[in-house]
Design a protein around this motif. Structure first.
Motif, mmCIF file in Angstrom:
data_model
loop_
_atom_site.group_PDB
_atom_site.id
_atom_site.type_symbol
_atom_site.label_atom_id
_atom_site.label_comp_id
_atom_site.label_asym_id
_atom_site.label_seq_id
_atom_site.Cartn_x
_atom_site.Cartn_y
_atom_site.Cartn_z
ATOM 1 N N ARG A 1 -6.533 -8.001 9.069
ATOM 2 C CA ARG A 1 -5.174 -8.473 8.788
ATOM 3 C C ARG A 1 -4.338 -8.514 10.071
ATOM 4 N NH1 ARG A 1 0.042 -7.555 7.151
ATOM 5 N NH2 ARG A 1 0.617 -8.652 5.237
ATOM 6 N N HIS A 2 -4.459 -7.453 10.843
ATOM 7 C CA HIS A 2 -3.711 -7.359 12.103
ATOM 8 C C HIS A 2 -4.060 -8.551 13.013
ATOM 9 C CE1 HIS A 2 -1.648 -5.221 15.325
ATOM 10 N NE2 HIS A 2 -2.632 -5.616 16.109
ATOM 11 N N PRO B 1 -5.164 4.341 5.000
ATOM 12 C CA PRO B 1 -4.257 3.190 5.161
ATOM 13 C C PRO B 1 -3.151 3.470 6.179
ATOM 14 C CG PRO B 1 -4.711 3.571 2.838
ATOM 15 C CD PRO B 1 -5.336 4.701 3.583
ATOM 16 N N GLN C 1 0.835 -1.215 0.000
ATOM 17 C CA GLN C 1 0.000 0.000 0.000
ATOM 18 C C GLN C 1 0.864 1.258 0.000
ATOM 19 O OE1 GLN C 1 -2.647 -0.414 3.385
ATOM 20 N NE2 GLN C 1 -4.071 -1.659 2.196
ATOM 21 N N GLN D 1 -7.580 -3.686 7.401
ATOM 22 C CA GLN D 1 -6.302 -3.731 8.097
ATOM 23 C C GLN D 1 -6.474 -4.329 9.498
ATOM 24 O OE1 GLN D 1 -5.102 0.434 7.604
ATOM 25 N NE2 GLN D 1 -3.550 -0.223 6.135
ATOM 26 N N GLU E 1 -2.184 -7.519 1.654
ATOM 27 C CA GLU E 1 -2.725 -6.368 2.378
ATOM 28 C C GLU E 1 -4.240 -6.296 2.134
ATOM 29 O OE1 GLU E 1 -0.891 -4.377 4.283
ATOM 30 O OE2 GLU E 1 1.029 -5.267 3.758
ATOM 31 N N GLY F 1 -3.995 2.690 9.792
ATOM 32 C CA GLY F 1 -4.337 1.306 10.165
ATOM 33 C C GLY F 1 -5.831 1.063 10.262
#
Ligand code: SF4
Length: 475
Positions: free
Chosen positions: A384-385, A100, A70, A381, A405, A103
């Motif tokens: 994903r985290h 982005p 990103q 995000q 991502e 986060g």
């Protein structure tokens, strides 16, 4: 008089009837993204208008964002320009942008719920068809076009017809290896892609009572694929538990008042419906689409239907689908070699989707077939985290998946994730239209995330119940 949730929410937000027979409907929440908002902002500027309720408007970038990296500037100059437009518009009009770099970015229909913006009893709109996702919370949520995005920015209102309400009850128990995705593909298969035109779908019954919020979102997400303008589940303890403590959810004494208000929005037990459809969960198999509409689907092991088994009016589309997909009537889709496997999107890009795949993958030494390109794309995000925190990224990479991502990725391919030529993709997304995944001849098979994982490993469409030895799942 007893009313459905749809009627209660509609009545509570109707400003006035319009001469057209529609109603002016106040929108509680407006979600925007980079694709359908730039022109709307330009139209506002041309008319010297501002955004009426910037505090009820939230923005994210999802369709164009690359998933391999990103970092800025984005390699695609046009994507970078769209992102810059969104940033400038949000700054100028005082709109919160989930960037982005903070986060907070993700697919619009993933971040709204996970931030607690999506709440029961709300009216919600967004310039994206799959806004119906938010109905999982007992909200009435519509996808809108660019000129309507302009209208809502300027007035916070939309002109809307009142819909009929169809209650779809799914009772009994789903068998192991059958998921929320199979439920909605089954519903669309049974009622057709036009079956919901003019309706809001109310999903109910034991299966929905037991479903998590993420499973409910998967089903509501695809309401639009069945022709319904929106779909919802009545809010309950599962909804409130999901929302409690989320960033934009009510807190303190406001929480109790909110829950009381949300409870009052539930459909009354004696509410009348324009139609009721009853489905036995035990009849549902893992479903795979074989055609170019989400209704052209079949249980994974079943022979594909012959054109003669369709009504005459439907046959041209069936022939067209078989030609485009290069599949053969009378043989099962199972065993068809795939090129690409995609797990992600606003239908199936949430933590529980990946968790269920990991549950079957982990510790088994299973690997993606060498000829298959397999993508894992978290819906946000935050998702994903959480996957990284749990160590799922390592499990996916070890099995041969590419862990990316957050973004829409290959669902629509307005970013570098695209099919090439006539590649065949097992996909957890929501549309299998011609060319949907970026190549004009690319082919999409919709299925649940676990079925996509099974196809990635087998290198061909497979029954996940066999690949992962799911006990008690076989028909
Ligand atoms: S994941 Fe697909 S359907 Fe969902 S918002 Fe993105 S492009 Fe639209």
């Amino acid at each position: 008089m007893a009313r459905t949730l749809y009627e209660k929410v509609f009545d509570a937000h109707a400003v006035r009837p319009l001469a057209s027979g529609q109603y002016q409907l106040l929108m509680g929440l407006h979600l925007i993204h980079e694709v359908t908002s730039p022109q709307a902002f330009s139209m506002l500027r041309e008319r010297g208008m501002g955004v009426l309720y910037p505090e009820r408007t939230f923005a994210t970038v999802d369709h164009i964002i690359p998933t391999h990296s990103q970092s800025r500037p984005l390699a695609d100059a046009m994507a970078e320009e769209m992102l810059q437009h969104l940033e400038r518009n949000c700054a100028e009009f005082g709109i919160h942008f989930f960037a982005p770099t903070d986060g907070e970015q993700g697919i619009v229909h993933v971040i709204g719920p996970e931030l607690g913006l999506t709440q029961p009893g709300m009216t919600i709109c967004c310039g994206d068809s799959h806004t119906s996702t938010h109905g999982a919370f007992g909200a009435i949520a519509f996808g809108i076009g660019t000129s309507q995005v302009r209208d809502v920015l300027a007035t916070q209102c939309l002109a809307m017809e009142k819909l009929k309400v169809r209650r779809i009850e799914v009772s009994g128990h789903l068998r192991p290896g059958v998921y929320a995705k199979d439920v909605i593909l089954w519903i669309i298969h049974r009622l057709g892609v036009q079956g919901g035109v003019g309706y809001a779908y109310e999903y109910a019954g034991e299966v929905f009572d037991r479903f998590s919020m993420e499973e409910r979102m998967t089903v509501c997400n695809m309401s639009i694929e069945g022709g319904a303008r929106c779909g919802y589940v009545n809010p309950d303890a599962t909804t409130y538990e999901y929302l409690r403590g989320r960033r934009f959810a009510p807190a303190g004494s406001a929480w109790d008042r909110a829950v009381a208000s949300w409870e009052s929005m539930r459909s009354d037990p004696d509410a009348r419906y324009d139609d009721v459809v009853r489905i036995d969960a035990g009849d549902i198999e893992p479903i795979v689409t074989w055609g170019i509409t989400p209704a052209q689907s079949a249980p994974v092991g079943a022979p594909l239907p012959t054109p003669a088994s369709f009504a005459e009016a439907e046959r041209p589309l069936v022939h067209e689908a078989y030609r485009y997909m290069q599949l053969t009537p009378g043989t099962p889709v199972k065993g068809t070699r795939i090129d690409v496997a995609f797990i992600g999107s606003c239908t199936n890009g949430r933590v529980s989707d990946f968790e269920e795949v990991v549950r079957h993958l982990a510790g088994r030494g299973l690997k993606v077939a060498p000829h298959v390109k397999a993508l894992i794309v978290p819906g946000s995000q935050a998702v994903r985290h959480e996957l990284v925190r749990r160590g799922y990224d390592a499990i996916f990479r070890e099995a041969g998946f590419d862990f990316r991502e957050a973004g829409c990725s290959m669902c629509l391919a307005m970013n570098p994730d695209k099919l090439e030529g006539n590649q065949l993709c097992a996909s957890s997304s929501n549309r299998n239209f011609k060319g949907r995944q970026g190549s004009p001849t690319g082919r999409t098979l919709l299925m649940s995330p676990v079925m996509v994982a099974a196809a990635a490993i087998a290198g061909e469409v497979a029954d996940a119940r066999d690949v992962f030895a799911i006990e008690g799942g076989a028909a």
